[in-house]
Motif scaffolding. Structure first.
Motif, short mmCIF file in Angstrom:
data_model
loop_
_atom_site.label_atom_id
_atom_site.label_comp_id
_atom_site.label_asym_id
_atom_site.label_seq_id
_atom_site.Cartn_x
_atom_site.Cartn_y
_atom_site.Cartn_z
N VAL A 219 7.08 2.26 9.66
CA VAL A 219 6.01 1.54 8.98
C VAL A 219 5.02 2.51 8.34
CG1 VAL A 219 4.03 0.00 9.32
CG2 VAL A 219 6.21 -0.50 10.44
N LEU A 220 4.61 3.52 9.10
CA LEU A 220 3.64 4.49 8.60
C LEU A 220 4.22 5.33 7.46
CD1 LEU A 220 2.13 5.76 11.98
CD2 LEU A 220 1.10 4.16 10.35
N GLU A 221 5.48 5.71 7.57
CA GLU A 221 6.11 6.53 6.53
C GLU A 221 6.20 5.77 5.21
OE1 GLU A 221 7.64 9.49 4.41
OE2 GLU A 221 6.82 9.65 6.43
N THR A 222 6.59 4.50 5.26
CA THR A 222 6.68 3.69 4.04
C THR A 222 5.30 3.49 3.43
OG1 THR A 222 8.59 2.54 4.97
CG2 THR A 222 7.54 1.54 3.06
N THR A 223 4.31 3.29 4.27
CA THR A 223 2.94 3.13 3.79
C THR A 223 2.48 4.37 3.04
OG1 THR A 223 2.42 1.68 5.66
CG2 THR A 223 0.56 2.65 4.47
N ARG A 224 2.76 5.54 3.59
CA ARG A 224 2.39 6.78 2.90
C ARG A 224 3.12 6.91 1.57
NH1 ARG A 224 2.11 8.83 8.39
NH2 ARG A 224 4.37 9.17 8.41
N MET A 225 4.36 6.48 1.52
CA MET A 225 5.17 6.58 0.30
C MET A 225 4.59 5.74 -0.84
SD MET A 225 9.17 5.48 -0.22
CE MET A 225 8.81 3.73 -0.03
N ARG A 226 4.03 4.58 -0.50
CA ARG A 226 3.56 3.65 -1.52
C ARG A 226 2.04 3.66 -1.69
NH1 ARG A 226 7.49 3.24 -4.49
NH2 ARG A 226 9.10 1.62 -4.27
N THR A 227 1.35 4.56 -1.03
CA THR A 227 -0.12 4.57 -1.08
C THR A 227 -0.66 4.65 -2.50
OG1 THR A 227 -0.39 5.51 1.13
CG2 THR A 227 -2.19 5.85 -0.42
N GLU A 228 -0.18 5.60 -3.28
CA GLU A 228 -0.72 5.80 -4.63
C GLU A 228 -0.46 4.59 -5.51
OE1 GLU A 228 -0.59 9.07 -8.29
OE2 GLU A 228 0.43 9.48 -6.38
N VAL A 229 0.73 4.00 -5.40
CA VAL A 229 1.06 2.82 -6.21
C VAL A 229 0.14 1.66 -5.85
CG1 VAL A 229 2.83 1.10 -6.71
CG2 VAL A 229 3.46 3.50 -6.52
N LEU A 230 -0.09 1.45 -4.56
CA LEU A 230 -0.97 0.37 -4.13
C LEU A 230 -2.40 0.60 -4.61
CD1 LEU A 230 0.38 -0.25 -0.52
CD2 LEU A 230 0.37 -1.90 -2.39
N GLN A 231 -2.84 1.85 -4.58
CA GLN A 231 -4.17 2.18 -5.09
C GLN A 231 -4.32 1.75 -6.54
OE1 GLN A 231 -4.33 6.36 -4.47
NE2 GLN A 231 -5.00 6.23 -2.34
N LYS A 232 -3.35 2.13 -7.35
CA LYS A 232 -3.41 1.82 -8.78
C LYS A 232 -3.31 0.32 -9.02
CE LYS A 232 -1.45 6.21 -10.39
NZ LYS A 232 -0.29 6.85 -11.07
N LEU A 233 -2.42 -0.36 -8.28
CA LEU A 233 -2.22 -1.79 -8.48
C LEU A 233 -3.48 -2.57 -8.12
CD1 LEU A 233 -0.38 -4.16 -9.16
CD2 LEU A 233 0.48 -4.11 -6.81
N VAL A 234 -4.06 -2.26 -6.97
CA VAL A 234 -5.25 -3.01 -6.53
C VAL A 234 -6.44 -2.71 -7.43
CG1 VAL A 234 -6.90 -3.34 -4.65
CG2 VAL A 234 -4.46 -3.18 -4.15
N SER A 235 -6.68 -1.44 -7.76
CA SER A 235 -7.84 -1.10 -8.60
C SER A 235 -7.72 -1.70 -9.99
CB SER A 235 -8.01 0.42 -8.68
OG SER A 235 -6.85 1.03 -9.23
N SER A 236 -6.51 -1.68 -10.56
CA SER A 236 -6.31 -2.28 -11.88
C SER A 236 -6.44 -3.80 -11.82
CB SER A 236 -4.93 -1.89 -12.43
OG SER A 236 -4.81 -0.50 -12.58
N PHE A 237 -5.96 -4.38 -10.75
CA PHE A 237 -6.09 -5.83 -10.56
C PHE A 237 -7.56 -6.24 -10.47
CE2 PHE A 237 -6.84 -9.17 -7.41
CZ PHE A 237 -6.20 -10.25 -8.01
N VAL A 238 -8.33 -5.51 -9.69
CA VAL A 238 -9.75 -5.83 -9.51
C VAL A 238 -10.49 -5.72 -10.85
CG1 VAL A 238 -11.90 -5.07 -8.44
CG2 VAL A 238 -9.82 -5.23 -7.08
N ALA A 239 -10.12 -4.74 -11.66
CA ALA A 239 -10.78 -4.55 -12.94
C ALA A 239 -10.58 -5.72 -13.89
CB ALA A 239 -10.29 -3.27 -13.61
N LYS A 240 -9.52 -6.49 -13.66
CA LYS A 240 -9.21 -7.63 -14.55
C LYS A 240 -9.74 -8.96 -14.03
CE LYS A 240 -4.94 -5.71 -16.44
NZ LYS A 240 -3.49 -5.94 -16.65
N MET A 241 -10.28 -8.94 -12.83
CA MET A 241 -10.74 -10.19 -12.23
C MET A 241 -12.00 -10.73 -12.95
SD MET A 241 -10.22 -9.35 -8.21
CE MET A 241 -11.22 -10.77 -7.76
#
Length: 241
Positions: A219-241
């Protein structure tokens, strides 16, 4: 680095500074919040719950502060055979298994200042938010591993048995975890809009001949792998709200 430290539109808050806030009991999974004050939006990571009345306490605090939108994220096991480890699932609905057993966050006397006695849950996850998230994922080039499905919550802390996973698949669940649903129920009771993401961190075991076992390290390893993508997705999503 925590996921939200790169979300420059908000400020990071730790629950340690909030009175009566329950600390995480899950190793390597700290609780934190990001607040975008101008858009009245909070992002909260999920951790293993205590009693539902305790784990949902922050949501009512958000409501009293004037927060209108709740973004929930979690790590989940993939029940849908089409899902792969590392996929990100837009939560379109949920199954509240603890609620079936009477562990519902809205049990007890209802406080009308938060919401009605019998709130509707058929629209728990905002469809406009899902549309924005799909558009954002396409723009960022991560739509190839963006999924959509039903999240099921079990109480934990043990991982699911093979029989339990098979039952959940029959019920129509696409992912399973140990959090999120109580907070969503209370948020909708408070008439807050909700957007949810599940990171598929492991595939559940449904074959008795399999030697694979669910484990926290994966679980932790997969989370680390996708951290940067999730950062970009959430921040870009919030900017469009």
């Amino acid at each position: 680095m925590r996921n939200t430290e790169k979300l420059q539109t908000g400020c990071l808050l730790t629950q340690i500074s909030v009175p009566k806030w329950r600390l995480s009991v899950v190793q390597d999974l700290a609780d934190w919040l990001t607040c975008w004050t101008t858009r009245k939006c909070f992002l909260t990571t999920k951790s293993l719950a205590f009693l539902t009345a305790l784990v949902t306490y922050p949501v009512r605090v958000f409501f009293l502060l004037g927060i209108e939108t709740l973004i929930v994220t979690n790590a989940a096991g993939g029940l849908n055979p089409k899902f792969k480890v590392g996929d990100i699932m837009l939560i379109k609905d949920h199954i509240n298994m603890p609620g079936f057993a009477g562990q519902h966050p809205l049990c007890g006397r209802n406080d009308e200042k938060f919401g009605v006695r019998f709130p509707c849950m058929s629209d728990a996850y905002d469809r406009d938010f899902a549309r924005i998230a799909r558009e954002t994922a396409q723009e960022l080039g991560c739509d190839s591993f963006l999924q959509e499905g039903v999240y099921c919550m079990l109480a934990g802390p043990s991982y699911e048995t093979i029989a339990e996973c098979r039952v959940l698949q029959m019920l129509g669940a696409d992912a399973v975890g140990m959090s999120t649903v109580p907070e969503v129920v209370v948020a909708r009771h408070c008439r807050m809009r909700v957007f949810g993401l599940s990171l598929i961190t492991n595939k559940v075991v449904t074959d008795y001949n399999s030697t694979e076992k669910a484990n926290h390290e994966e679980v932790l390893e997969t989370t680390r792998m996708r951290t940067e993508v999730l950062q970009k997705l959430v921040s870009s999503f919030v900017a469009k709200m």
